[in-house]
Design a protein around this motif. Sequence first.
Motif, short mmCIF file in Angstrom:
data_model
loop_
_atom_site.label_atom_id
_atom_site.label_comp_id
_atom_site.label_asym_id
_atom_site.label_seq_id
_atom_site.Cartn_x
_atom_site.Cartn_y
_atom_site.Cartn_z
N THR A 3 0.81 -1.22 0.00
CA THR A 3 0.00 0.00 0.00
C THR A 3 0.84 1.27 0.00
N GLY A 4 2.15 1.12 -0.10
CA GLY A 4 3.02 2.29 -0.16
C GLY A 4 2.84 3.04 -1.47
N ASP A 5 3.51 4.17 -1.56
CA ASP A 5 3.42 5.01 -2.75
C ASP A 5 4.55 4.66 -3.70
N TYR A 6 4.21 4.13 -4.85
CA TYR A 6 5.20 3.73 -5.85
C TYR A 6 5.16 4.68 -7.05
N ARG A 7 5.04 5.97 -6.77
CA ARG A 7 4.98 6.97 -7.84
C ARG A 7 6.34 7.24 -8.47
N THR A 8 7.41 7.00 -7.73
CA THR A 8 8.73 7.27 -8.28
C THR A 8 9.04 6.30 -9.40
N ARG A 9 9.87 6.72 -10.31
CA ARG A 9 10.23 5.88 -11.45
C ARG A 9 11.21 4.81 -11.00
N ARG A 10 10.66 3.64 -10.71
CA ARG A 10 11.50 2.49 -10.38
C ARG A 10 11.07 1.33 -11.27
N SER A 11 12.03 0.55 -11.67
CA SER A 11 11.70 -0.60 -12.50
C SER A 11 11.01 -1.65 -11.64
N ASP A 12 10.34 -2.57 -12.30
CA ASP A 12 9.70 -3.66 -11.58
C ASP A 12 10.73 -4.46 -10.80
N ALA A 13 11.90 -4.66 -11.37
CA ALA A 13 12.97 -5.40 -10.68
C ALA A 13 13.37 -4.69 -9.39
N GLU A 14 13.43 -3.37 -9.41
CA GLU A 14 13.78 -2.60 -8.20
C GLU A 14 12.67 -2.69 -7.16
N ILE A 15 11.43 -2.71 -7.61
CA ILE A 15 10.31 -2.83 -6.68
C ILE A 15 10.29 -4.21 -6.05
N LEU A 16 10.57 -5.24 -6.83
CA LEU A 16 10.54 -6.62 -6.35
C LEU A 16 11.72 -6.99 -5.45
N ALA A 17 12.86 -6.38 -5.66
CA ALA A 17 14.10 -6.80 -5.00
C ALA A 17 13.97 -7.00 -3.48
N PRO A 18 13.39 -6.07 -2.74
CA PRO A 18 13.33 -6.27 -1.28
C PRO A 18 12.39 -7.40 -0.85
N TYR A 19 11.56 -7.86 -1.74
CA TYR A 19 10.53 -8.84 -1.38
C TYR A 19 10.75 -10.23 -1.98
N SER A 20 11.72 -10.39 -2.85
CA SER A 20 11.83 -11.64 -3.61
C SER A 20 12.10 -12.85 -2.72
N PHE A 21 12.96 -12.73 -1.72
CA PHE A 21 13.25 -13.88 -0.85
C PHE A 21 11.99 -14.30 -0.09
N GLN A 22 11.34 -13.35 0.53
CA GLN A 22 10.14 -13.64 1.31
C GLN A 22 9.04 -14.26 0.43
N ARG A 23 8.81 -13.70 -0.73
CA ARG A 23 7.78 -14.23 -1.63
C ARG A 23 8.15 -15.62 -2.10
N GLY A 24 9.42 -15.86 -2.34
CA GLY A 24 9.86 -17.20 -2.74
C GLY A 24 9.62 -18.22 -1.64
N VAL A 25 9.86 -17.82 -0.39
CA VAL A 25 9.57 -18.72 0.73
C VAL A 25 8.07 -19.01 0.79
N TYR A 26 7.25 -18.00 0.55
CA TYR A 26 5.80 -18.21 0.50
C TYR A 26 5.46 -19.27 -0.55
N ALA A 27 6.07 -19.15 -1.71
CA ALA A 27 5.79 -20.10 -2.79
C ALA A 27 6.22 -21.51 -2.41
N LEU A 28 7.40 -21.66 -1.80
CA LEU A 28 7.84 -22.99 -1.38
C LEU A 28 6.87 -23.59 -0.37
N ALA A 29 6.39 -22.78 0.56
CA ALA A 29 5.45 -23.27 1.57
C ALA A 29 4.13 -23.70 0.92
N LEU A 30 3.61 -22.88 0.02
CA LEU A 30 2.34 -23.23 -0.62
C LEU A 30 2.51 -24.46 -1.52
N GLU A 31 3.63 -24.53 -2.21
CA GLU A 31 3.88 -25.70 -3.06
C GLU A 31 3.97 -26.98 -2.23
#
Length: 186
Positions: A107-135
């Motif tokens: 819910t943060g403000d993502y108005r600044t020009r950042r690439s999708d890769a830059e937006i994803l970077a801080p969350y990729s490990f956590q989201r990957g763990v979520y995927a392993l758990a669900l799988e």
Amino acid sequence: TLVHAALERFDYTQTADVETTLQQAIRGLKRTFDNRELESAEELVRKFADSELADQFGRSRQLLRELDFLLPWPPNPSGANPDIVSGQIDLCCEDADGGWRIYDFKTGDYRTRRSDAEILAPYSFQRGVYALALEQWLDQPVERIALVLVRPKVRDVVLPWDDAARARLRDRLTRAIAAARADAQG
């Protein structure tokens, strides 16, 4: 945040009822909000209610919210007690074709020009763990992992998830747990 709490409770089959959803979220948070906060939250939740993503969630076969998980690691250890990784997935759903997807609301403000890769970077490990758990729970691969951004516009930012990403995440998780064990042992 109030927006996140409202999206947790949102009835995706009745997207017009934003006011009721916000009132439920306010009661659940047990605090007061000023008019500016309420107006901003209503605008964002209404924008989300009118989005293609909300419509997609409403068409899901199954929709699970705030799904708590415990992931034994490594899976199927030989004779040893596994470490346990815990977490909570904002939303996962099964689409019409039986594929599972994981979504995490931001819910943060993502108005600044950042690439999708830059937006994803801080969350990729956590989201990957979520995927392993669900799988592990479903005994089938997760098809999609995405962040759901609500500002400045509603959109999903997809984390690449394939066999190579899965293998990298498993290795990273194993190394992180080994490092935590080493730190704990002094």
